[in-house]
Design a protein around this motif. Structure first.
Motif, PDB file in Angstrom:
ATOM      1  N   LEU A  11       0.545  -1.134  -0.120  1.00 36.34           N
ATOM      2  CA  LEU A  11       0.062  -0.057   0.019  1.00 36.34           C
ATOM      3  C   LEU A  11       0.983   1.241   0.103  1.00 36.34           C
ATOM      4  O   LEU A  11       0.471   2.168  -0.584  1.00 36.34           O
ATOM      5  CB  LEU A  11      -1.001  -0.008   1.242  1.00 36.34           C
ATOM      6  CG  LEU A  11      -1.993  -1.151   1.033  1.00 36.34           C
ATOM      7  CD1 LEU A  11      -2.583  -1.181   2.400  1.00 36.34           C
ATOM      8  CD2 LEU A  11      -3.119  -0.757   0.073  1.00 36.34           C
ATOM      9  N   ILE A  12       1.799   1.166   0.592  1.00 30.36           N
ATOM     10  CA  ILE A  12       2.877   2.331   0.763  1.00 30.36           C
ATOM     11  C   ILE A  12       3.423   2.596  -0.594  1.00 30.36           C
ATOM     12  O   ILE A  12       3.399   3.583  -1.156  1.00 30.36           O
ATOM     13  CB  ILE A  12       4.050   2.130   1.788  1.00 30.36           C
ATOM     14  CG1 ILE A  12       3.348   2.296   3.157  1.00 30.36           C
ATOM     15  CG2 ILE A  12       5.182   3.187   1.817  1.00 30.36           C
ATOM     16  CD1 ILE A  12       4.057   1.862   4.442  1.00 30.36           C
ATOM     17  N   ARG A  13       3.837   1.492  -1.204  1.00 29.61           N
ATOM     18  CA  ARG A  13       4.615   1.507  -2.653  1.00 29.61           C
ATOM     19  C   ARG A  13       3.417   2.188  -3.702  1.00 29.61           C
ATOM     20  O   ARG A  13       3.644   2.912  -4.530  1.00 29.61           O
ATOM     21  CB  ARG A  13       5.008   0.054  -3.062  1.00 29.61           C
ATOM     22  CG  ARG A  13       6.230   0.085  -2.374  1.00 29.61           C
ATOM     23  CD  ARG A  13       6.900  -1.346  -2.977  1.00 29.61           C
ATOM     24  NE  ARG A  13       7.955  -1.858  -2.099  1.00 29.61           N
ATOM     25  CZ  ARG A  13       8.076  -2.888  -1.186  1.00 29.61           C
ATOM     26  NH1 ARG A  13       6.849  -3.547  -1.210  1.00 29.61           N
ATOM     27  NH2 ARG A  13       8.779  -3.137  -0.545  1.00 29.61           N
ATOM     28  N   CYS A  14       2.141   1.698  -3.431  1.00 28.34           N
ATOM     29  CA  CYS A  14       1.149   2.236  -4.462  1.00 28.34           C
ATOM     30  C   CYS A  14       0.968   3.620  -4.173  1.00 28.34           C
ATOM     31  O   CYS A  14       0.948   4.271  -5.182  1.00 28.34           O
ATOM     32  CB  CYS A  14      -0.277   1.488  -4.000  1.00 28.34           C
ATOM     33  SG  CYS A  14      -0.218  -0.221  -4.849  1.00 28.34           S
ATOM     34  N   GLU A  15       0.944   4.340  -3.018  1.00 23.60           N
ATOM     35  CA  GLU A  15       0.789   5.642  -2.793  1.00 23.60           C
ATOM     36  C   GLU A  15       2.040   6.352  -3.424  1.00 23.60           C
ATOM     37  O   GLU A  15       1.902   7.312  -3.848  1.00 23.60           O
ATOM     38  CB  GLU A  15       0.556   5.956  -1.360  1.00 23.60           C
ATOM     39  CG  GLU A  15       0.447   7.371  -0.967  1.00 23.60           C
ATOM     40  CD  GLU A  15      -0.776   8.164  -1.564  1.00 23.60           C
ATOM     41  OE1 GLU A  15      -0.777   9.297  -1.586  1.00 23.60           O
ATOM     42  OE2 GLU A  15      -1.754   7.605  -2.091  1.00 23.60           O
ATOM     43  N   ARG A  16       3.157   5.779  -2.989  1.00 24.42           N
ATOM     44  CA  ARG A  16       4.368   6.383  -3.333  1.00 24.42           C
ATOM     45  C   ARG A  16       4.636   6.505  -4.987  1.00 24.42           C
ATOM     46  O   ARG A  16       4.659   7.705  -5.446  1.00 24.42           O
ATOM     47  CB  ARG A  16       5.633   5.694  -2.950  1.00 24.42           C
ATOM     48  CG  ARG A  16       6.964   6.044  -3.230  1.00 24.42           C
ATOM     49  CD  ARG A  16       7.607   5.360  -4.619  1.00 24.42           C
ATOM     50  NE  ARG A  16       7.528   4.169  -4.722  1.00 24.42           N
ATOM     51  CZ  ARG A  16       8.162   3.119  -4.657  1.00 24.42           C
ATOM     52  NH1 ARG A  16       9.402   3.369  -4.208  1.00 24.42           N
ATOM     53  NH2 ARG A  16       7.921   2.007  -5.186  1.00 24.42           N
ATOM     54  N   ASN A  17       4.093   5.437  -5.655  1.00 23.61           N
ATOM     55  CA  ASN A  17       3.877   5.512  -7.182  1.00 23.61           C
ATOM     56  C   ASN A  17       3.012   6.395  -7.712  1.00 23.61           C
ATOM     57  O   ASN A  17       3.143   7.284  -8.743  1.00 23.61           O
ATOM     58  CB  ASN A  17       3.535   4.107  -7.658  1.00 23.61           C
ATOM     59  CG  ASN A  17       4.753   3.190  -7.437  1.00 23.61           C
ATOM     60  OD1 ASN A  17       5.709   3.388  -7.177  1.00 23.61           O
ATOM     61  ND2 ASN A  17       4.317   1.767  -7.536  1.00 23.61           N
ATOM     62  N   ARG A  18       1.787   6.725  -6.934  1.00 26.06           N
ATOM     63  CA  ARG A  18       0.660   7.647  -7.298  1.00 26.06           C
ATOM     64  C   ARG A  18       1.601   9.001  -7.144  1.00 26.06           C
ATOM     65  O   ARG A  18       1.180   9.975  -8.071  1.00 26.06           O
ATOM     66  CB  ARG A  18      -0.359   7.569  -6.477  1.00 26.06           C
ATOM     67  CG  ARG A  18      -1.635   8.370  -6.717  1.00 26.06           C
ATOM     68  CD  ARG A  18      -2.660   8.278  -5.866  1.00 26.06           C
ATOM     69  NE  ARG A  18      -2.442   8.962  -4.764  1.00 26.06           N
ATOM     70  CZ  ARG A  18      -2.402  10.424  -4.412  1.00 26.06           C
ATOM     71  NH1 ARG A  18      -2.712  11.420  -5.684  1.00 26.06           N
ATOM     72  NH2 ARG A  18      -2.118  10.864  -3.301  1.00 26.06           N
ATOM     73  N   LEU A  19       1.949   9.299  -6.096  1.00 31.04           N
ATOM     74  CA  LEU A  19       2.618  10.767  -5.813  1.00 31.04           C
ATOM     75  C   LEU A  19       3.852  10.905  -7.030  1.00 31.04           C
ATOM     76  O   LEU A  19       3.925  11.936  -7.577  1.00 31.04           O
ATOM     77  CB  LEU A  19       3.434  10.682  -4.411  1.00 31.04           C
ATOM     78  CG  LEU A  19       2.287  10.682  -3.363  1.00 31.04           C
ATOM     79  CD1 LEU A  19       2.943  10.531  -1.859  1.00 31.04           C
ATOM     80  CD2 LEU A  19       1.557  11.927  -3.418  1.00 31.04           C
ATOM     81  N   ARG A  22       2.237  11.826 -10.355  1.00 36.00           N
ATOM     82  CA  ARG A  22       1.655  13.090 -10.243  1.00 36.00           C
ATOM     83  C   ARG A  22       2.560  14.161 -10.356  1.00 36.00           C
ATOM     84  O   ARG A  22       2.495  15.483 -10.891  1.00 36.00           O
ATOM     85  CB  ARG A  22       0.954  13.554  -8.794  1.00 36.00           C
ATOM     86  CG  ARG A  22      -0.408  12.878  -8.721  1.00 36.00           C
ATOM     87  CD  ARG A  22      -1.330  13.104  -7.363  1.00 36.00           C
ATOM     88  NE  ARG A  22      -0.828  14.645  -7.166  1.00 36.00           N
ATOM     89  CZ  ARG A  22      -1.165  15.069  -5.746  1.00 36.00           C
ATOM     90  NH1 ARG A  22      -1.834  13.988  -4.864  1.00 36.00           N
ATOM     91  NH2 ARG A  22      -1.248  16.246  -5.552  1.00 36.00           N
ATOM     92  N   ILE A  68      -7.407   2.350   6.618  1.00 31.31           N
ATOM     93  CA  ILE A  68      -6.661   3.031   5.971  1.00 31.31           C
ATOM     94  C   ILE A  68      -5.290   3.267   6.638  1.00 31.31           C
ATOM     95  O   ILE A  68      -5.264   3.145   8.177  1.00 31.31           O
ATOM     96  CB  ILE A  68      -7.195   4.489   5.929  1.00 31.31           C
ATOM     97  CG1 ILE A  68      -8.573   4.415   5.177  1.00 31.31           C
ATOM     98  CG2 ILE A  68      -6.121   5.442   4.948  1.00 31.31           C
ATOM     99  CD1 ILE A  68      -8.428   3.794   3.863  1.00 31.31           C
ATOM    100  N   TRP A  74       4.754  11.292   5.097  1.00 28.99           N
ATOM    101  CA  TRP A  74       5.529  11.420   3.616  1.00 28.99           C
ATOM    102  C   TRP A  74       6.468  12.544   3.474  1.00 28.99           C
ATOM    103  O   TRP A  74       6.036  13.554   4.210  1.00 28.99           O
ATOM    104  CB  TRP A  74       4.207  11.334   2.773  1.00 28.99           C
ATOM    105  CG  TRP A  74       3.433  10.009   2.541  1.00 28.99           C
ATOM    106  CD1 TRP A  74       2.289   9.779   3.649  1.00 28.99           C
ATOM    107  CD2 TRP A  74       3.732   8.917   1.807  1.00 28.99           C
ATOM    108  NE1 TRP A  74       1.778   8.401   2.963  1.00 28.99           N
ATOM    109  CE2 TRP A  74       2.992   8.086   2.137  1.00 28.99           C
ATOM    110  CE3 TRP A  74       4.605   8.731   1.037  1.00 28.99           C
ATOM    111  CZ2 TRP A  74       2.628   6.883   1.560  1.00 28.99           C
ATOM    112  CZ3 TRP A  74       4.615   7.582   0.464  1.00 28.99           C
ATOM    113  CH2 TRP A  74       3.710   6.490   0.635  1.00 28.99           C
TER     114      TRP A  74
END
Length: 79
Positions: A11-19, A22, A68, A74
């Motif tokens: 989940l952390i990697r997914c959010e990191r990839n999203r950031l 962007r 969540i 971050w």
């Protein structure tokens, strides 16, 4: 590594990839930054994001009442 820990990292990697996605625009060679320092701050931020999963103490990351991830600080994007 147990399944919960693996899930946290995923989940952390997914959010990191999203950031990262962007902020892709800010590292294009023709993006009109106001200065080289501003461009460098975006490069630094993105490196912090790439390094982030390996720099956190995963044991302090928890799931809140809505399942969540919480207790994550971050890297701060340039202003």
């Amino acid at each position: 590594m147990d399944e919960i820990t693996l899930l946290k990292y995923e989940l952390i990697r997914c959010e990191r990839n999203r950031l990262l996605k962007r902020t892709d625009i800010y590292v294009l060679s023709d993006y009109p930054h106001s200065s080289d320092e501003v461009r460098q701050s975006w490069l630094t931020y993105r490196q912090q994001l790439r390094d982030f999963p390996s720099t956190i103490d995963i044991s302090t990351v928890i799931f809140d009442e809505n399942n969540i991830l919480s207790e994550i600080t971050w890297p701060t994007p340039p202003s």
